[in-house]
Design a protein around this motif. Structure first.
Motif, PDB file in Angstrom:
ATOM      1  N   LEU A 165       0.829  -1.210   0.000  1.00  0.00           N
ATOM      2  CA  LEU A 165       0.000   0.000   0.000  1.00  0.00           C
ATOM      3  C   LEU A 165       0.863   1.260   0.000  1.00  0.00           C
ATOM      4  CD1 LEU A 165      -2.740  -1.077   2.575  1.00  0.00           C
ATOM      5  CD2 LEU A 165      -3.058  -0.788   0.106  1.00  0.00           C
ATOM      6  N   MET A 166       1.938   1.255   0.802  1.00  0.00           N
ATOM      7  CA  MET A 166       2.839   2.401   0.836  1.00  0.00           C
ATOM      8  C   MET A 166       3.525   2.596  -0.508  1.00  0.00           C
ATOM      9  SD  MET A 166       4.560   2.030   4.636  1.00  0.00           S
ATOM     10  CE  MET A 166       5.707   3.374   4.329  1.00  0.00           C
ATOM     11  N   TYR A 167       3.958   1.491  -1.119  1.00  0.00           N
ATOM     12  CA  TYR A 167       4.647   1.575  -2.416  1.00  0.00           C
ATOM     13  C   TYR A 167       3.716   2.143  -3.486  1.00  0.00           C
ATOM     14  CZ  TYR A 167       7.867   0.175  -6.159  1.00  0.00           C
ATOM     15  OH  TYR A 167       8.728   0.179  -7.225  1.00  0.00           O
ATOM     16  N   ILE A 168       2.482   1.667  -3.503  1.00  0.00           N
ATOM     17  CA  ILE A 168       1.519   2.139  -4.512  1.00  0.00           C
ATOM     18  C   ILE A 168       1.277   3.642  -4.356  1.00  0.00           C
ATOM     19  CG2 ILE A 168      -0.885   1.999  -5.275  1.00  0.00           C
ATOM     20  CD1 ILE A 168      -0.738  -1.017  -4.390  1.00  0.00           C
ATOM     21  N   GLN A 169       1.076   4.080  -3.124  1.00  0.00           N
ATOM     22  CA  GLN A 169       0.761   5.493  -2.886  1.00  0.00           C
ATOM     23  C   GLN A 169       1.965   6.408  -3.069  1.00  0.00           C
ATOM     24  OE1 GLN A 169      -3.118   5.537   0.048  1.00  0.00           O
ATOM     25  NE2 GLN A 169      -1.150   6.009   0.969  1.00  0.00           N
ATOM     26  N   MET A 171       5.227   5.534  -4.524  1.00  0.00           N
ATOM     27  CA  MET A 171       6.098   5.338  -5.681  1.00  0.00           C
ATOM     28  C   MET A 171       5.327   5.334  -7.001  1.00  0.00           C
ATOM     29  SD  MET A 171       9.074   5.190  -4.305  1.00  0.00           S
ATOM     30  CE  MET A 171      10.050   4.573  -5.678  1.00  0.00           C
ATOM     31  N   ILE A 172       4.229   4.585  -7.051  1.00  0.00           N
ATOM     32  CA  ILE A 172       3.467   4.492  -8.300  1.00  0.00           C
ATOM     33  C   ILE A 172       2.475   5.638  -8.425  1.00  0.00           C
ATOM     34  CG2 ILE A 172       1.981   2.990  -9.692  1.00  0.00           C
ATOM     35  CD1 ILE A 172       3.214   0.610  -8.257  1.00  0.00           C
ATOM     36  N   LYS A 173       1.923   6.057  -7.291  1.00  0.00           N
ATOM     37  CA  LYS A 173       1.052   7.230  -7.223  1.00  0.00           C
ATOM     38  C   LYS A 173      -0.183   7.111  -8.112  1.00  0.00           C
ATOM     39  CE  LYS A 173       4.906  10.205  -5.881  1.00  0.00           C
ATOM     40  NZ  LYS A 173       5.739  11.383  -6.178  1.00  0.00           N
TER      41      LYS A 173
END
Length: 323
Positions: A165-169, A171-173
């Motif tokens: 969830l942290m990576y999506i928000q 890094m990937i945004k």
């Protein structure tokens, strides 16, 4: 109700089908089309995941959470809630029946000791700008119908781990409600040797070199950092081995005969201080790497591979995102 495509054989779709089967499966499908040896299997579509969510008794709560940005202070609690919703939802028969039918068709082709790997293939995975590497979970050495269904649900649930969830928000945004997950079910490669190959030297950023990390058994322990593996640098043009380091490889990942999955065991002493790969195997791996790099527009690749009884299989290929 419109008909939803639940699953595809690997190789049915290629690199342009990330929206339908996720990045990892789309790249593997492209490699199959190009003649690269890939373990046989099939992939559950992102539509299958969305159908699963829509059939969940928790669907409204899941949608409400995913429709807004999650604050960092809440991410662990919300992650646990989402994962529990997934794991507590029964797989509806409209999904379970075609999955088990295809699984048992695959099993029928193998005379004994049939096992599969269950691997994530998110629609935000293996993108050129962000790899999503290591964010979702893989489950190895699965043989029963029950363990397969459980592995699929755990794979889906891992999309909502706190780290994912942290990576999506960050890094990937992209909005969380646009993220979906395909799942790959492939015949296990009971590897004697496995590892990772980069078609560029990721330490020096030299794109004229290939870097290979190798160990005995399954390669998962390299990504986890649990084994000090061999490292080999090869010149792309001459195929000359520029540098090699023999790692001690004190342990190796193998099948767990008692509990299923894998576990670490001590590596036989005579294997600890010798290079896993022969020179011929190194050259074959590098040639595959060069081919795969060309297939994906000349972009340096991060490739997972395994060798069983002398046969090389490619398990994954994705762009190196930071070079």
């Amino acid at each position: 109700m419109s008909k939803v495509k639940i699953l595809y054989d690997l190789g049915n779709l290629g690199k342009d089908a990330i929206h339908a089967i996720g990045g990892k499966a789309a790249h593997l499908g492209e490699l199959i089309k190009r003649g690269i040896p890939i373990p046989e299997g099939f992939v559950l579509s992102t539509s299958a995941f969305e159908r699963f969510i829509n059939r969940s008794p928790f669907r409204q709560k899941i949608r409400e959470i995913l429709d807004k940005e999650i604050q960092l202070t809440e991410i662990i609690q919300i992650s646990q809630t989402l994962q529990n919703f997934i794991l507590e939802t029964e797989l509806p028969s409209e999904l379970e029946q075609p999955i088990l039918k295809r699984f048992n068709e695959l099993k029928a082709l193998v005379p004994h000791d049939f096992q599969v790997a269950v691997r994530s293939s998110a629609n935000v995975e293996d993108l050129s700008e962000a790899s999503f590497a290591g964010q979702a979970d893989t489950f190895l050495c699965i043989s029963s119908d029950e363990d397969l269904i459980e592995g699929i649900k755990k794979c889906w649930a891992s999309l909502y781990s706190a780290r994912a969830l942290m990576y999506i928000q960050q890094m990937i945004k992209v909005p969380l409600n646009l993220v979906s997950m395909g799942v790959i079910i492939q015949k296990m490669v009971n590897s004697d040797i496995a590892g990772v190959m980069f078609t560029a030297n990721v330490l020096t950023k030299d794109t004229n070199q290939v870097m290979i990390n190798a160990t005995w058994g399954f390669g998962e322990c390299i990504a986890d950092g649990k084994v000090d593996c061999d490292s080999i640098i090869v010149d792309k043009t001459s195929l000359e081995i520029v540098k090699k380091r023999i790692g001690p490889k004190l342990q190796m990942s193998v099948k767990n005969p008692d509990k299923g999955g894998t576990h670490l065991v001590d590596t036989p002493f005579k294997k600890q201080q010798v290079l896993c790969l022969t020179e011929d195997q190194i050259h074959k791996l590098v040639n595959y790497g060069i081919q795969i790099e060309k297939f994906f527009g000349g972009k340096p690749q991060d490739i997972e591979w395994a060798i069983e009884r002398g046969q090389i299989k490619t398990l994954q290929a994705r762009d190196i995102t930071h070079l």
